[in-house]
Motif scaffolding. Structure first.
Motif, short mmCIF file in Angstrom:
data_model
loop_
_atom_site.label_atom_id
_atom_site.label_comp_id
_atom_site.label_asym_id
_atom_site.label_seq_id
_atom_site.Cartn_x
_atom_site.Cartn_y
_atom_site.Cartn_z
N UNK A 176 0.86 -1.20 0.00
CA UNK A 176 0.00 0.00 0.00
C UNK A 176 0.88 1.24 0.00
N UNK B 63 4.44 5.21 3.49
CA UNK B 63 3.70 6.44 3.78
C UNK B 63 4.23 7.59 2.95
N UNK C 270 -6.55 20.15 0.72
CA UNK C 270 -5.90 19.39 1.77
C UNK C 270 -5.79 20.26 3.02
N UNK D 254 2.52 0.41 15.44
CA UNK D 254 1.79 0.93 14.27
C UNK D 254 2.75 1.19 13.11
N UNK E 167 5.73 -0.21 12.83
CA UNK E 167 6.64 -1.35 12.64
C UNK E 167 8.10 -0.92 12.78
N UNK F 21 -5.37 19.70 5.97
CA UNK F 21 -4.34 19.29 6.90
C UNK F 21 -3.13 20.23 6.90
N UNK G 166 4.82 11.39 11.53
CA UNK G 166 3.97 10.20 11.57
C UNK G 166 3.42 9.97 12.98
N UNK H 3 10.27 2.50 -2.57
CA UNK H 3 9.30 1.48 -2.18
C UNK H 3 9.50 0.23 -3.03
N UNK I 65 0.46 12.16 13.26
CA UNK I 65 -0.74 11.56 12.64
C UNK I 65 -1.42 10.60 13.61
N UNK I 66 -0.61 9.76 14.24
CA UNK I 66 -1.15 8.76 15.18
C UNK I 66 -1.83 9.46 16.35
N UNK J 80 -5.21 10.58 15.50
CA UNK J 80 -6.16 9.46 15.52
C UNK J 80 -6.59 9.13 16.95
N UNK K 218 3.51 -1.03 3.97
CA UNK K 218 2.95 0.30 3.72
C UNK K 218 4.09 1.29 3.49
N UNK L 145 -2.84 9.01 2.09
CA UNK L 145 -3.73 9.66 3.06
C UNK L 145 -2.92 10.02 4.31
N UNK L 146 -3.26 11.14 4.94
CA UNK L 146 -2.48 11.57 6.11
C UNK L 146 -2.87 10.78 7.35
N UNK L 147 -2.67 9.48 7.29
CA UNK L 147 -3.10 8.59 8.36
C UNK L 147 -2.11 7.44 8.44
N UNK L 148 -1.80 7.01 9.63
CA UNK L 148 -0.91 5.85 9.79
C UNK L 148 -1.79 4.61 9.84
N UNK L 149 -1.53 3.65 8.96
CA UNK L 149 -2.40 2.49 8.83
C UNK L 149 -1.89 1.34 9.69
N UNK L 150 -2.85 0.66 10.32
CA UNK L 150 -2.52 -0.50 11.12
C UNK L 150 -2.77 -1.74 10.25
N UNK L 151 -1.70 -2.38 9.79
CA UNK L 151 -1.85 -3.54 8.91
C UNK L 151 -1.10 -4.72 9.50
#
Lengths: 206, 206
Positions: free
Chosen positions: A172, A190, B100, B39, B41, B102, B15, B200, B18-19, B22, A188, A176-182
């Motif tokens: 991924x 970012x 945006x 979150x 890793x 943000x 980052x 990536x 961001x968390x 949330x 991921x 998006x300005x969000x930290x994803x929990x995967x």
């Protein structure tokens, strides 16, 4: 054995690649490390060091052959093995990325977009169709897609990521300005636009 | 004296930010370094080391106070001193960036957009008006704007950069896939999307 190339070097090599494209468009066949260095405001010894990591860099007495150097960067950074991907979220950013033809030059092949908005579903953007998100698991399987560029609003980013993980998406690229929990096994990246802005902002205020 | 914070640390701190946003939305008041580390890793000792660079980080026996830690990051990274900016290029990417919200949370205040397309001039996007590019020098002077987010197509990127430099713009956040040739005294930050993709891509293939 392939030598590991650092993130900073990869970043510079892609900028050299941009410059080479400009030279090709202007029908200039030769480029020197000093020309590249001046455009990027870095040291020309750095440019030569980076280029020394490439094979068949096209070095000659008067500089580098533009076409050869471009090809050497592409081969080393693996542009030659395109990756198929979907864009999830057909808002402005998703559309901008869908129109960004440059991606294919770098081995990223965007096949389709996905959204929940019935007004967007069925539309074609730059030869790519927008499908309803519910079609994603089936199309990902059919087309062998494991990578998604995620451009949904922050409020639905985690929920969408969960859906993608359940649809066997493994990579991924998160805009998006969000930290994803995967879970483990899903990678991921970012695209931390604010982080980039803050580097810039911090650099110019200090 | 202020300690210099590295690019990688700035990236991680944004980052964490961001968390924290949330957590605030979920009405959670306390957070631990292990929660942040899981979150992202990464190692929790890294998180604690980064946070130790901040003042008044809100550390308590059971973790960090979410609101205090958020504020500490904002103060350290200078979100408190907003910078005014224009977006030049009202295509999809320009519009996405204009929407945006943000940005303002991070100290970037986009005041207006500019384009050459008569169909776009006069439109209002997220309370920001799109002006004809010819108005930029005057408005930059009036509004005290020295920073531009450049989102024009590659083919006109250099020409537009020259115009911006002549209009006394000092900082260009370049989203176009082009390396700009600017004089001394003008800072360019290349938002090298392809470079990021290649990090990536290189990471997942090796």
């Amino acid at each position: 054995m392939k030598e590991k190339i650092s993130d900073k070097t990869i970043n510079r090599l892609t900028l050299y690649h941009c410059i080479l494209n400009d030279f090709i468009e202007s029908n200039i066949n030769t480029i020197t490390s000093v020309q590249i260095a001046n455009l990027l405001k870095i040291d020309d010894s750095q440019v030569r060091k980076d280029i020394s990591l490439l094979q068949n860099s096209g070095k000659s007495r008067v500089g580098y052959c533009v076409a050869d150097l471009k090809k050497a960067i592409e081969t080393t950074l693996g542009f030659a093995h395109p990756k198929n991907a979907f864009i999830v979220g057909a808002g402005n950013l998703g559309l901008a990325l869908a129109k960004y033809d440059n991606f294919l030059n770098y081995g990223l092949n965007v096949l389709a977009l996905f959204d929940v908005d019935p007004l967007k579903v069925g539309v074609t953007i730059n030869k790519k169709e927008v499908y309803h998100i519910s079609k994603l698991p089936e199309l990902a399987k059919q087309m062998g897609v494991q990578m998604v560029l995620l451009t949904v609003p922050r409020s639905v980013a985690q929920k969408t990521a969960d859906f993608l993980v359940n649809s066997n998406i493994k990579y991924i690229w998160n805009f998006s300005p969000s930290v994803l929990d995967v879970p483990k096994g899903v990678e991921v990246w970012n695209e931390n636009l604010m982080g980039n802005f803050l580097h810039f902002s911090y650099k110019i205020s200090n």
